[in-house]
Write a protein that holds these residues in place. Structure first.
Motif, short mmCIF file in Angstrom:
data_model
loop_
_atom_site.label_atom_id
_atom_site.label_comp_id
_atom_site.label_asym_id
_atom_site.label_seq_id
_atom_site.Cartn_x
_atom_site.Cartn_y
_atom_site.Cartn_z
N UNK A 23 0.81 -1.22 0.00
CA UNK A 23 0.00 0.00 0.00
C UNK A 23 0.84 1.27 0.00
N UNK A 24 2.12 1.17 0.37
CA UNK A 24 2.95 2.38 0.46
C UNK A 24 4.21 2.32 -0.39
N UNK A 25 4.36 1.30 -1.20
CA UNK A 25 5.44 1.28 -2.18
C UNK A 25 6.82 1.44 -1.59
N UNK A 26 7.56 2.47 -2.04
CA UNK A 26 8.95 2.65 -1.63
C UNK A 26 9.09 3.28 -0.25
N UNK A 27 7.99 3.69 0.36
CA UNK A 27 8.06 4.33 1.68
C UNK A 27 8.43 3.26 2.72
N UNK A 28 9.46 3.47 3.54
CA UNK A 28 9.88 2.46 4.53
C UNK A 28 8.81 2.17 5.56
N UNK A 29 8.78 0.93 6.01
CA UNK A 29 7.80 0.52 7.01
C UNK A 29 7.92 1.34 8.28
N UNK A 208 -15.02 11.77 -4.76
CA UNK A 208 -14.81 10.40 -4.31
C UNK A 208 -13.49 9.94 -4.92
N UNK A 209 -12.46 9.80 -4.09
CA UNK A 209 -11.09 9.66 -4.58
C UNK A 209 -10.75 8.29 -5.14
N UNK A 210 -11.53 7.26 -4.79
CA UNK A 210 -11.16 5.92 -5.24
C UNK A 210 -9.75 5.58 -4.80
N UNK A 211 -8.96 5.04 -5.72
CA UNK A 211 -7.59 4.65 -5.38
C UNK A 211 -6.55 5.65 -5.86
N UNK A 212 -6.98 6.86 -6.23
CA UNK A 212 -5.99 7.93 -6.46
C UNK A 212 -5.41 8.36 -5.13
N UNK A 213 -6.27 8.48 -4.11
CA UNK A 213 -5.83 8.78 -2.74
C UNK A 213 -6.61 7.85 -1.81
N UNK A 214 -6.10 6.64 -1.57
CA UNK A 214 -6.86 5.67 -0.77
C UNK A 214 -7.04 6.06 0.70
N UNK A 215 -5.97 6.57 1.33
CA UNK A 215 -5.98 6.98 2.74
C UNK A 215 -5.63 8.46 2.84
N UNK A 216 -5.90 9.07 3.98
CA UNK A 216 -5.40 10.42 4.22
C UNK A 216 -3.88 10.46 4.15
N UNK A 217 -3.22 9.40 4.59
CA UNK A 217 -1.75 9.38 4.56
C UNK A 217 -1.21 9.42 3.13
N UNK A 218 -2.01 9.00 2.15
CA UNK A 218 -1.57 9.05 0.76
C UNK A 218 -1.63 10.46 0.17
N UNK A 223 3.84 8.74 -1.34
CA UNK A 223 3.13 7.56 -0.84
C UNK A 223 2.26 6.99 -1.96
N UNK A 224 2.84 6.08 -2.74
CA UNK A 224 2.18 5.49 -3.91
C UNK A 224 2.15 3.97 -3.74
N UNK A 225 0.98 3.35 -3.82
CA UNK A 225 0.90 1.88 -3.68
C UNK A 225 1.65 1.14 -4.78
N UNK A 226 2.21 0.00 -4.43
CA UNK A 226 2.87 -0.85 -5.42
C UNK A 226 1.88 -1.46 -6.39
N UNK A 227 0.60 -1.46 -6.05
CA UNK A 227 -0.43 -1.98 -6.94
C UNK A 227 -0.56 -1.15 -8.21
N UNK A 228 -0.17 0.13 -8.16
CA UNK A 228 -0.37 1.03 -9.28
C UNK A 228 0.46 0.59 -10.48
N UNK A 229 -0.16 0.57 -11.66
CA UNK A 229 0.54 0.08 -12.84
C UNK A 229 1.53 1.11 -13.38
N UNK A 230 1.33 2.40 -13.04
CA UNK A 230 2.24 3.45 -13.49
C UNK A 230 2.43 4.44 -12.35
N UNK A 231 3.40 4.19 -11.46
CA UNK A 231 3.58 5.04 -10.27
C UNK A 231 3.87 6.50 -10.59
N UNK A 232 4.61 6.76 -11.66
CA UNK A 232 4.91 8.16 -12.02
C UNK A 232 3.62 8.90 -12.38
N UNK A 233 2.79 8.26 -13.18
CA UNK A 233 1.50 8.85 -13.53
C UNK A 233 0.63 9.01 -12.29
N UNK A 234 0.68 8.04 -11.37
CA UNK A 234 -0.08 8.13 -10.13
C UNK A 234 0.28 9.38 -9.35
#
Length: 281
Positions: A23-29, A208-218, A223-234
């Motif tokens: 859910x947070x991609x390259x952001x460290x745990x 209604x943000x959908x998965x452009x901004x899933x959480x307030x933390x995004x 903070x880009x999910x690894x699920x995204x097919x194009x993180x730069x575009x995200x």
């Protein structure tokens, strides 16, 4: 909340969990876990929150949650819990049944957004909202029907093919006002043809943000999910949305944040979007 002729209500359809790292991609745990503590399987809690929009003629639902069709194995993997929150109970609070819904707007066709559009009766799949038109982007429907290797696990084709088979699918081609005062904005980062839903009367606006901004933390751009097919575009999509939200004093509604339903944002001195106000519908 009321915008124009519409009454807006938050609808909870369940809770589930996904891997926090995904859910947070390259952001460290070490950073994301302070906001979203993980369980022993590294999963974080997530809402399945839809939006009910009502006027004197229509009962509109944005997204449908994950539904009730998952196997016991998948329920365990996703930590699905619909004991406290579920679609039918949430609609009942507004004196509604699934048959009363006139329109279903789908941000996209990932299993946690469209799964609730159908259910199993015995071994046969049925429409949850038999009287509703279901709106999805044409480009996204094409993508979801033949997804890439990267994201095919996010789609269960049977979730949406029955909608088409029953003649209830309405394909939208790009930006459009699909219903009075309800527009869709297209963002391609998370998946091709995801549509973000904007409800506005020219004075007040909710998105209604959908998965452009899933959480307030995004709200934080990296903070880009690894699920995204194009993180730069995200990242670019999110920056555009947040800039418009700041400039227009828009309300941002979150589908997956387990705590916060909606916020307004503003720019800080460094030009970053930050939360100005927390809102409950």
């Amino acid at each position: 909340m009321k915008i124009g002729q519409y009454e807006l209500h938050s609808i909870e359809t369940g809770r589930f969990a996904l891997d926090g790292g995904a859910m947070f991609g390259i952001v460290p745990k070490e950073l994301w876990s302070k906001l979203h503590p993980a369980d022993d399987k590294n999963r974080i809690d997530m809402a399945l929150r839809s939006l009910l929009i009502m006027d004197d003629k229509r009962r509109i639902l944005i997204d449908t949650g994950i539904g009730t069709k998952l196997s016991k194995k998948s329920q365990k993997i996703y930590k699905l819990d619909q004991t406290e929150y579920n679609l039918e109970a949430s609609l009942e609070k507004h004196d509604l049944e699934t048959k009363d819904i006139t329109d279903v707007i789908l941000t996209h066709l990932h299993l946690d957004h469209v799964g609730g559009a159908t259910y199993l009766k015995g071994k046969k799949q049925k429409l949850t909202f038999p009287n509703a038109s279901h709106y999805v982007q044409k480009t996204h429907h094409e993508w979801a029907s033949k997804p890439s290797e990267k994201d095919k696990g996010s789609f269960i084709i049977e979730d949406f093919k029955i909608i088409e088979g029953e003649g209830k699918l309405r394909l939208i081609d790009g930006y459009a006002m699909i219903l009075p005062n309800i527009d869709v904005i297209i963002y391609d980062g998370h998946t091709i043809g995801q549509q973000v839903i904007k409800i506005s009367d020219g004075i007040d606006t909710l998105v209604y943000c959908g998965d452009v901004v899933p959480f307030t933390s995004h709200i934080k751009l990296p903070y880009i999910p690894s699920y995204d097919i194009n993180p730069v575009t995200s990242s670019e999509d999110k920056e555009k949305l947040l800039t418009r939200a700041c400039n227009g004093d828009w309300i941002l509604f979150f589908e997956h944040d387990p705590v916060t339903e909606a916020v307004k944002v503003e720019m800080d001195k460094k030009g970053n979007a930050i939360i100005k106000e927390t809102i409950s519908l």
